[in-house]
Design a protein around this motif. Structure first.
Motif, PDB file in Angstrom:
ATOM      1  N   GLN A  59       0.834  -1.209   0.000  1.00  0.00           N
ATOM      2  CA  GLN A  59       0.000   0.000   0.000  1.00  0.00           C
ATOM      3  C   GLN A  59       0.867   1.257   0.000  1.00  0.00           C
ATOM      4  O   GLN A  59       0.582   2.220  -0.713  1.00  0.00           O
ATOM      5  N   GLN A  60       1.960   1.227   0.772  1.00  0.00           N
ATOM      6  CA  GLN A  60       2.851   2.385   0.805  1.00  0.00           C
ATOM      7  C   GLN A  60       3.547   2.573  -0.538  1.00  0.00           C
ATOM      8  O   GLN A  60       3.725   3.704  -0.995  1.00  0.00           O
ATOM      9  N   LYS A  61       3.911   1.459  -1.187  1.00  0.00           N
ATOM     10  CA  LYS A  61       4.528   1.549  -2.513  1.00  0.00           C
ATOM     11  C   LYS A  61       3.560   2.204  -3.498  1.00  0.00           C
ATOM     12  O   LYS A  61       3.952   3.018  -4.345  1.00  0.00           O
ATOM     13  N   MET A  62       2.281   1.848  -3.388  1.00  0.00           N
ATOM     14  CA  MET A  62       1.267   2.436  -4.259  1.00  0.00           C
ATOM     15  C   MET A  62       1.197   3.944  -4.044  1.00  0.00           C
ATOM     16  O   MET A  62       1.157   4.725  -5.004  1.00  0.00           O
ATOM     17  N   PHE A  63       1.217   4.369  -2.787  1.00  0.00           N
ATOM     18  CA  PHE A  63       1.196   5.796  -2.489  1.00  0.00           C
ATOM     19  C   PHE A  63       2.436   6.485  -3.066  1.00  0.00           C
ATOM     20  O   PHE A  63       2.354   7.602  -3.589  1.00  0.00           O
ATOM     21  N   LEU A  87       2.084   7.100  -6.734  1.00  0.00           N
ATOM     22  CA  LEU A  87       1.086   8.136  -7.000  1.00  0.00           C
ATOM     23  C   LEU A  87       1.529   9.513  -6.511  1.00  0.00           C
ATOM     24  O   LEU A  87       0.784  10.492  -6.653  1.00  0.00           O
ATOM     25  N   GLY A  88       2.729   9.564  -5.948  1.00  0.00           N
ATOM     26  CA  GLY A  88       3.248  10.850  -5.475  1.00  0.00           C
ATOM     27  C   GLY A  88       2.610  11.311  -4.187  1.00  0.00           C
ATOM     28  O   GLY A  88       2.609  12.505  -3.871  1.00  0.00           O
ATOM     29  N   ILE A  89       2.038  10.364  -3.440  1.00  0.00           N
ATOM     30  CA  ILE A  89       1.454  10.692  -2.129  1.00  0.00           C
ATOM     31  C   ILE A  89       2.531  10.436  -1.086  1.00  0.00           C
ATOM     32  O   ILE A  89       2.939   9.294  -0.858  1.00  0.00           O
ATOM     33  N   SER A  90       3.010  11.479  -0.481  1.00  0.00           N
ATOM     34  CA  SER A  90       4.108  11.354   0.473  1.00  0.00           C
ATOM     35  C   SER A  90       3.662  10.588   1.716  1.00  0.00           C
ATOM     36  O   SER A  90       2.463  10.443   1.977  1.00  0.00           O
ATOM     37  N   LYS A  91       4.646  10.123   2.487  1.00  0.00           N
ATOM     38  CA  LYS A  91       4.324   9.422   3.735  1.00  0.00           C
ATOM     39  C   LYS A  91       3.519  10.330   4.658  1.00  0.00           C
ATOM     40  O   LYS A  91       2.579   9.897   5.319  1.00  0.00           O
ATOM     41  N   GLU A  92       3.886  11.604   4.692  1.00  0.00           N
ATOM     42  CA  GLU A  92       3.161  12.546   5.549  1.00  0.00           C
ATOM     43  C   GLU A  92       1.712  12.705   5.084  1.00  0.00           C
ATOM     44  O   GLU A  92       0.777  12.661   5.891  1.00  0.00           O
ATOM     45  N   GLU A  93       1.541  12.852   3.772  1.00  0.00           N
ATOM     46  CA  GLU A  93       0.183  13.024   3.239  1.00  0.00           C
ATOM     47  C   GLU A  93      -0.645  11.759   3.418  1.00  0.00           C
ATOM     48  O   GLU A  93      -1.827  11.820   3.756  1.00  0.00           O
ATOM     49  N   SER A  94      -0.022  10.605   3.208  1.00  0.00           N
ATOM     50  CA  SER A  94      -0.759   9.345   3.373  1.00  0.00           C
ATOM     51  C   SER A  94      -1.158   9.135   4.830  1.00  0.00           C
ATOM     52  O   SER A  94      -2.219   8.588   5.126  1.00  0.00           O
ATOM     53  N   ARG A  95      -0.293   9.595   5.764  1.00  0.00           N
ATOM     54  CA  ARG A  95      -0.637   9.497   7.179  1.00  0.00           C
ATOM     55  C   ARG A  95      -1.834  10.383   7.505  1.00  0.00           C
ATOM     56  O   ARG A  95      -2.748   9.999   8.233  1.00  0.00           O
ATOM     57  N   ILE A  96      -1.825  11.598   6.936  1.00  0.00           N
ATOM     58  CA  ILE A  96      -2.912  12.539   7.201  1.00  0.00           C
ATOM     59  C   ILE A  96      -4.230  12.012   6.641  1.00  0.00           C
ATOM     60  O   ILE A  96      -5.263  12.039   7.309  1.00  0.00           O
ATOM     61  N   LYS A  97      -4.189  11.503   5.400  1.00  0.00           N
ATOM     62  CA  LYS A  97      -5.423  11.093   4.729  1.00  0.00           C
ATOM     63  C   LYS A  97      -5.880   9.691   5.116  1.00  0.00           C
ATOM     64  O   LYS A  97      -7.075   9.444   5.310  1.00  0.00           O
ATOM     65  N   GLY A 102      -4.092   7.450   7.456  1.00  0.00           N
ATOM     66  CA  GLY A 102      -3.345   6.858   8.562  1.00  0.00           C
ATOM     67  C   GLY A 102      -4.136   5.826   9.335  1.00  0.00           C
ATOM     68  O   GLY A 102      -3.600   4.780   9.728  1.00  0.00           O
ATOM     69  N   PHE A 103      -5.431   6.052   9.525  1.00  0.00           N
ATOM     70  CA  PHE A 103      -6.232   5.105  10.311  1.00  0.00           C
ATOM     71  C   PHE A 103      -6.356   3.761   9.604  1.00  0.00           C
ATOM     72  O   PHE A 103      -6.401   2.711  10.240  1.00  0.00           O
ATOM     73  N   LEU A 104      -6.368   3.756   8.260  1.00  0.00           N
ATOM     74  CA  LEU A 104      -6.419   2.499   7.511  1.00  0.00           C
ATOM     75  C   LEU A 104      -5.071   1.781   7.595  1.00  0.00           C
ATOM     76  O   LEU A 104      -5.006   0.566   7.829  1.00  0.00           O
ATOM     77  N   LEU A 105      -3.999   2.543   7.414  1.00  0.00           N
ATOM     78  CA  LEU A 105      -2.661   1.945   7.470  1.00  0.00           C
ATOM     79  C   LEU A 105      -2.374   1.381   8.861  1.00  0.00           C
ATOM     80  O   LEU A 105      -1.766   0.317   8.997  1.00  0.00           O
ATOM     81  N   ASP A 106      -2.840   2.071   9.889  1.00  0.00           N
ATOM     82  CA  ASP A 106      -2.657   1.561  11.255  1.00  0.00           C
ATOM     83  C   ASP A 106      -3.408   0.246  11.438  1.00  0.00           C
ATOM     84  O   ASP A 106      -2.888  -0.696  12.050  1.00  0.00           O
ATOM     85  N   ALA A 107      -4.615   0.184  10.894  1.00  0.00           N
ATOM     86  CA  ALA A 107      -5.412  -1.040  11.019  1.00  0.00           C
ATOM     87  C   ALA A 107      -4.717  -2.218  10.345  1.00  0.00           C
ATOM     88  O   ALA A 107      -4.742  -3.353  10.851  1.00  0.00           O
ATOM     89  N   PHE A 108      -4.075  -1.945   9.200  1.00  0.00           N
ATOM     90  CA  PHE A 108      -3.392  -3.019   8.470  1.00  0.00           C
ATOM     91  C   PHE A 108      -2.252  -3.626   9.285  1.00  0.00           C
ATOM     92  O   PHE A 108      -1.862  -4.782   9.059  1.00  0.00           O
ATOM     93  N   LYS A 109      -1.701  -2.854  10.221  1.00  0.00           N
ATOM     94  CA  LYS A 109      -0.598  -3.368  11.035  1.00  0.00           C
ATOM     95  C   LYS A 109      -1.026  -4.550  11.899  1.00  0.00           C
ATOM     96  O   LYS A 109      -0.197  -5.340  12.339  1.00  0.00           O
ATOM     97  N   TYR A 110      -2.320  -4.651  12.151  1.00  0.00           N
ATOM     98  CA  TYR A 110      -2.801  -5.653  13.097  1.00  0.00           C
ATOM     99  C   TYR A 110      -3.470  -6.843  12.409  1.00  0.00           C
ATOM    100  O   TYR A 110      -4.240  -7.571  13.019  1.00  0.00           O
ATOM    101  N   GLY A 111      -3.147  -7.037  11.150  1.00  0.00           N
ATOM    102  CA  GLY A 111      -3.595  -8.239  10.466  1.00  0.00           C
ATOM    103  C   GLY A 111      -4.824  -8.032   9.607  1.00  0.00           C
ATOM    104  O   GLY A 111      -5.948  -8.198  10.079  1.00  0.00           O
ATOM    105  N   ALA A 112      -4.598  -7.658   8.356  1.00  0.00           N
ATOM    106  CA  ALA A 112      -5.708  -7.483   7.409  1.00  0.00           C
ATOM    107  C   ALA A 112      -5.829  -8.726   6.533  1.00  0.00           C
ATOM    108  O   ALA A 112      -4.836  -9.176   5.955  1.00  0.00           O
ATOM    109  N   PRO A 113      -7.034  -9.287   6.389  1.00  0.00           N
ATOM    110  CA  PRO A 113      -7.190 -10.458   5.521  1.00  0.00           C
ATOM    111  C   PRO A 113      -7.179 -10.049   4.053  1.00  0.00           C
ATOM    112  O   PRO A 113      -7.472  -8.890   3.725  1.00  0.00           O
ATOM    113  N   PRO A 114      -6.870 -10.954   3.140  1.00  0.00           N
ATOM    114  CA  PRO A 114      -7.113 -10.671   1.719  1.00  0.00           C
ATOM    115  C   PRO A 114      -8.607 -10.370   1.545  1.00  0.00           C
ATOM    116  O   PRO A 114      -9.447 -11.073   2.102  1.00  0.00           O
TER     117      PRO A 114
END
Length: 598
Positions: A501-505, A508-518, A520-532
């Motif tokens: 997901q971060q590679k995709m961002f 697309l030219g979405i910086s880590k800071e911008e992806s965190r702002i927009k 971040g709650f989804l990326l945090d959720a993925f840390k705890y085990g997202a199913p396919p």
């Protein structure tokens, strides 16, 4: 309060089999006709119209009251169903009538500003302003009932297949991607805003992380965009998401739903599995990623044809030299249908898609040709072009040369527009298909890479290495369901790996800071085990419109907006008072302050 007649039947369901029954009906008087000793009233409710008769057998006060009835009076009637002596074949209830013995007047009505009948031909602005009158029309009630039926089939089918209906938030954070958000100011948090959701995308992915496994929702969505016949600022989706699935699993579930939907609403048998057409093939053959396959007129690429490749015709030569395409379609029997004047009109219409002109070739008897490029192409060259299409005498070949997008858009428009004009779009033929293998990315007008669908779409596994070397060649695990040239729904398998997901961002030219702002709650959720997981959303309004053969989604919505996103019934949006604005810490600038003319 007037006496209430407790209804025993709806108007439109009575038939000859009900003759002799005493019934109580409620509704609106569509029409009243007095013939001295006889009074006829057409009584309407949402199911239809039935004729009510008042004669000398009715009590005097009832007959007198019946004589005062006017259009749109709200009444209740008691009487006996009987067979009509003069039948009306245009009404489902035309073989019967109700001989009235009692009558109650619930409410009088002023003369309505629009006629309450299906063929009134009143302008749309009046229909939308007096929508509560427009909704009394039988067609509108049937459309709303049909829409209800579609949602019930969806709920029942997905419930049977293990889906849980979950309501996702309507007040969300703004993450504008494409269309503009509708913003809602927060009184509790001055200077901050909610957004109304353009889709439940992020929350339904969180539901998969949360173990819901299979989710569905009849979801309200909002987009602040320019309106067309099949778009509204607020619309409804049948929204779905599934865990531990691949593309085939999602498609299989949807095909089961579509099979049931068509059978139970239209009594149409849909043969499954449905055809699947890769995006590239759809564009090559139909010039559209929403192909209508009810007719031919398929595109042919003429770019490598020797007579085209080596031509002195400057238009073709310059386009090919700049990396463009020369493609065409063949209209069966089109030569006699399209005069030079009509072709000129088609040429003007394709300019909306960027085309600068159309080359035409008429195929005539005896191997003869007539074309707009006779100066540059002789009989042998024109025959070579005609052979590519398998053209026969009477056919018309139309050719567009330009950059690929312009060529595809122009010919895609032409083939469907001409088919419509020639009466080839059979509304009772339902050609469903899947378009798959979409490009992962596209470029905007500035040449920047953007996501063709959205940044959470999973790339095809075999293409993941290309993300580092040639991202524009990457195909997505995305799929659209298309009906007769219109996208009815679409979805994809989602990215569930945080690193991908971060590679995709990054691409697309979405910086880590911008992806965190927009996000971040989804990326945090993925840390705890997202199913396919993956899913799909249907545009409910558009789906119902297509099934009913309507030309606009406004015909299947109770209270739609007009082309300026206004609700003419309630006069929204409207100006609010200063106290409300002050409470929300909002100041409104005038047009002059915004640099706009008054």
């Amino acid at each position: 309060m007037s006496q209430l007649f407790k209804r025993t039947s709806m108007c439109g369901v009575l038939r000859t089999a009900n003759a002799g029954e005493t019934v109580i009906l409620n509704g609106w008087a569509a029409k009243q006709r007095s013939l001295g000793g006889l009074i006829f009233v057409d009584l309407r409710d949402k199911t239809g119209i039935i004729q009510i008769v008042f004669d000398e057998t009715a009590p005097k006060d009832v007959f007198q009251l019946a004589s005062s009835i006017r259009s749109e009076y709200v009444i209740g009637v008691k009487g006996v169903v009987r067979e009509r002596s003069s039948k009306n074949p245009d009404l489902p209830t035309g073989d019967i009538e109700v001989l009235a013995s009692d009558l109650v007047l619930y409410n009088k009505a002023e003369t309505p500003p629009i006629y309450v009948k299906d063929d009134d031909n009143v302008e749309d602005a009046l229909r939308l302003k007096y929508r509560y009158l427009d909704l009394r029309k039988l067609k509108m009630q049937r459309n709303l009932s049909f829409r209800h039926r579609v949602t019930m089939i969806a709920r029942n089918y997905f419930d049977e297949n293990g889906f849980t209906e979950v309501e996702t938030p309507v007040l969300v954070r703004s993450t504008p991607e494409g269309a503009r958000d509708y913003l809602v100011p927060s009184r509790m948090n001055p200077g901050k805003f909610y957004a109304l959701p353009q889709s439940p995308q992020l929350f339904k992915q969180l539901l998969m992380v949360g173990g819901t496994d299979r989710y569905m929702q009849i979801a309200k969505c909002f987009r602040d965009e320019d309106l067309r016949a099949d778009r509204q600022p607020e619309f409804t989706q049948i929204d779905l998401e599934m865990s531990f699935v691949d593309q085939d699993d999602v498609i299989a579930i949807q095909e089961g739903f579509l099979k049931r939907l068509f059978k139970e609403t239209l009594n149409v048998e849909i043969k499954t599995p449905l055809p699947r057409i890769p995006y590239d093939e759809a564009m090559e053959r139909y010039g559209s990623d929403k192909p209508d396959t009810r007719f031919g007129f398929e595109l042919k690429n003429l770019s490598d044809l020797p007579c085209v490749k080596n031509t002195e015709f400057k238009v073709f030569a310059d386009i090919l030299a700049s990396g463009g395409d020369v493609r065409g379609i063949c209209i069966d029997g089109g030569s006699s249908v399209y005069s030079r004047k009509k072709i000129d009109k088609l040429t003007q219409e394709t300019k909306h898609y960027g085309a600068k002109g159309i080359v035409w070739i008429r195929v005539e008897e005896g191997g003869a040709f007539k074309s707009s490029v006779d100066k540059f192409f002789g009989k042998e060259e024109l025959s070579e072009i005609a052979e590519v299409f398998g053209a026969k005498p009477g056919d018309l070949i139309l050719i567009v040369s330009d950059q690929p997008k312009v060529v595809f858009d122009s010919l895609g428009f032409l083939r469907r527009h001409i088919a419509d004009q020639m009466g080839l779009l059979d509304p009772k033929q339902f050609n469903l298909l899947w378009v798959t293998d979409f490009p992962m990315f596209e470029k905007d007008e500035e040449g920047n890479i953007t996501a063709m669908h959205h940044p959470f779409t999973h790339p095809k596994e075999e293409d993941i290495p290309l993300l580092d070397t040639d991202p524009m060649k990457v195909k997505a695990l995305a799929y659209d369901i298309v009906l007769n040239g219109v996208e009815m729904g679409g979805g994809s398998i989602r990215i569930h790996d945080p690193a991908l997901q971060q590679k995709m961002f990054d691409i697309l030219g979405i910086s880590k800071e911008e992806s965190r702002i927009k996000f971040g709650f989804l990326l945090d959720a993925f840390k705890y085990g997202a199913p396919p997981h993956g899913g799909l959303a249907y545009g409910l309004d558009r789906m119902v419109m297509l099934l009913l053969g309507e030309s606009s989604i406004r015909e299947v919505m109770a209270f739609p907006k007009n082309q300026n996103a206004q609700c003419l019934v309630s006069d929204a949006p409207n100006v609010v008072d200063e106290a409300q604005l002050e409470e929300l810490s909002i100041a409104v600038r005038s047009s002059a302050e915004n640099g706009l003319s008054e």
